[in-house]
Design a protein around this motif. Sequence first.
Motif, short mmCIF file in Angstrom:
data_model
loop_
_atom_site.label_atom_id
_atom_site.label_comp_id
_atom_site.label_asym_id
_atom_site.label_seq_id
_atom_site.Cartn_x
_atom_site.Cartn_y
_atom_site.Cartn_z
N ALA A 65 -25.80 4.27 17.83
CA ALA A 65 -24.36 4.25 17.63
C ALA A 65 -23.79 3.02 18.34
CB ALA A 65 -23.72 5.52 18.19
N LEU A 66 -22.70 2.53 17.81
CA LEU A 66 -22.02 1.37 18.39
C LEU A 66 -20.64 1.82 18.86
CD1 LEU A 66 -21.87 -1.69 18.98
CD2 LEU A 66 -21.02 -2.00 16.64
N VAL A 67 -20.32 1.48 20.11
CA VAL A 67 -19.04 1.83 20.71
C VAL A 67 -18.36 0.53 21.14
CG1 VAL A 67 -17.90 3.02 22.63
CG2 VAL A 67 -19.92 4.04 21.54
N ILE A 68 -17.10 0.38 20.73
CA ILE A 68 -16.32 -0.79 21.13
C ILE A 68 -15.02 -0.27 21.74
CG2 ILE A 68 -15.16 -2.90 20.39
CD1 ILE A 68 -17.15 -2.98 18.03
N ASP A 69 -14.76 -0.69 22.96
CA ASP A 69 -13.57 -0.25 23.69
C ASP A 69 -13.45 1.27 23.67
OD1 ASP A 69 -12.83 -2.82 24.48
OD2 ASP A 69 -11.62 -3.13 22.69
N GLU A 70 -14.57 1.96 23.93
CA GLU A 70 -14.65 3.42 24.02
C GLU A 70 -14.39 4.14 22.71
OE1 GLU A 70 -15.97 4.87 26.78
OE2 GLU A 70 -16.21 2.78 27.33
N GLU A 71 -14.43 3.42 21.58
CA GLU A 71 -14.29 4.02 20.26
C GLU A 71 -15.61 3.89 19.51
OE1 GLU A 71 -12.03 3.25 15.99
OE2 GLU A 71 -11.37 2.12 17.74
N VAL A 72 -16.14 5.01 19.04
CA VAL A 72 -17.38 5.00 18.25
C VAL A 72 -17.05 4.43 16.88
CG1 VAL A 72 -19.22 6.40 17.27
CG2 VAL A 72 -18.25 7.01 19.50
N VAL A 73 -17.72 3.32 16.53
CA VAL A 73 -17.41 2.64 15.27
C VAL A 73 -18.56 2.68 14.26
CG1 VAL A 73 -15.67 1.12 16.29
CG2 VAL A 73 -18.05 0.38 16.22
N SER A 74 -19.74 3.07 14.69
CA SER A 74 -20.88 3.19 13.78
C SER A 74 -21.86 4.20 14.36
CB SER A 74 -21.57 1.83 13.61
OG SER A 74 -22.72 1.97 12.79
N VAL A 75 -22.40 5.06 13.48
CA VAL A 75 -23.32 6.10 13.94
C VAL A 75 -24.47 6.24 12.96
CG1 VAL A 75 -23.57 8.57 14.44
CG2 VAL A 75 -21.45 7.40 15.02
N GLY A 76 -25.68 6.35 13.50
CA GLY A 76 -26.83 6.75 12.71
C GLY A 76 -27.54 5.69 11.91
N LYS A 77 -27.13 4.43 12.04
CA LYS A 77 -27.84 3.38 11.30
C LYS A 77 -27.78 2.08 12.09
CE LYS A 77 -23.84 2.03 8.59
NZ LYS A 77 -23.28 1.76 7.28
N ALA A 78 -28.83 1.29 11.92
CA ALA A 78 -28.85 -0.04 12.52
C ALA A 78 -28.09 -0.96 11.57
CB ALA A 78 -30.28 -0.52 12.72
N LEU A 79 -27.10 -1.64 12.09
CA LEU A 79 -26.27 -2.53 11.27
C LEU A 79 -26.96 -3.86 11.00
CD1 LEU A 79 -22.92 -2.03 13.21
CD2 LEU A 79 -23.54 -1.00 11.03
N SER A 80 -26.55 -4.52 9.93
CA SER A 80 -26.98 -5.90 9.70
C SER A 80 -26.13 -6.79 10.60
CB SER A 80 -26.78 -6.28 8.24
OG SER A 80 -25.40 -6.35 7.94
N VAL A 81 -26.54 -8.02 10.79
CA VAL A 81 -25.76 -8.95 11.60
C VAL A 81 -24.38 -9.16 10.97
CG1 VAL A 81 -25.61 -11.31 12.49
CG2 VAL A 81 -27.79 -10.10 12.59
N ALA A 82 -24.34 -9.28 9.64
CA ALA A 82 -23.06 -9.49 8.95
C ALA A 82 -22.12 -8.31 9.16
CB ALA A 82 -23.30 -9.72 7.46
N ASP A 83 -22.64 -7.09 9.04
CA ASP A 83 -21.81 -5.90 9.26
C ASP A 83 -21.33 -5.83 10.71
OD1 ASP A 83 -22.07 -5.11 6.61
OD2 ASP A 83 -23.69 -3.68 7.03
N ALA A 84 -22.23 -6.11 11.63
CA ALA A 84 -21.86 -6.09 13.05
C ALA A 84 -20.79 -7.13 13.36
CB ALA A 84 -23.10 -6.32 13.92
#
Length: 93
Positions: A65-84
Amino acid sequence: MGLFSKKKPEPVNARVKVLGPGCKKCQAMEKTVTTALAELGSTEEVAHVTDFPDIVAYGVMSTPALVIDEEVVSVGKALSVADAKQILSDKLG
């Protein structure tokens, strides 16, 4: 304290966090996010949160999962560089 009780996550002084136990997908996500930040010219550091109670405290049951400023923005998958890069540029300004 129960295993799934909601507690505030331990403070980590980073705006960008990858949540996951350290599996291959989680490591890939950390590398992808670090690459995306570098391509955006950002000096933000990426914290990798591996402690299960801290991960669950974010309400995350599937990693990475990816968290930015304490907000979960992505869960359950590894993002591509472009998506990230898209998510990071939207959330970090």
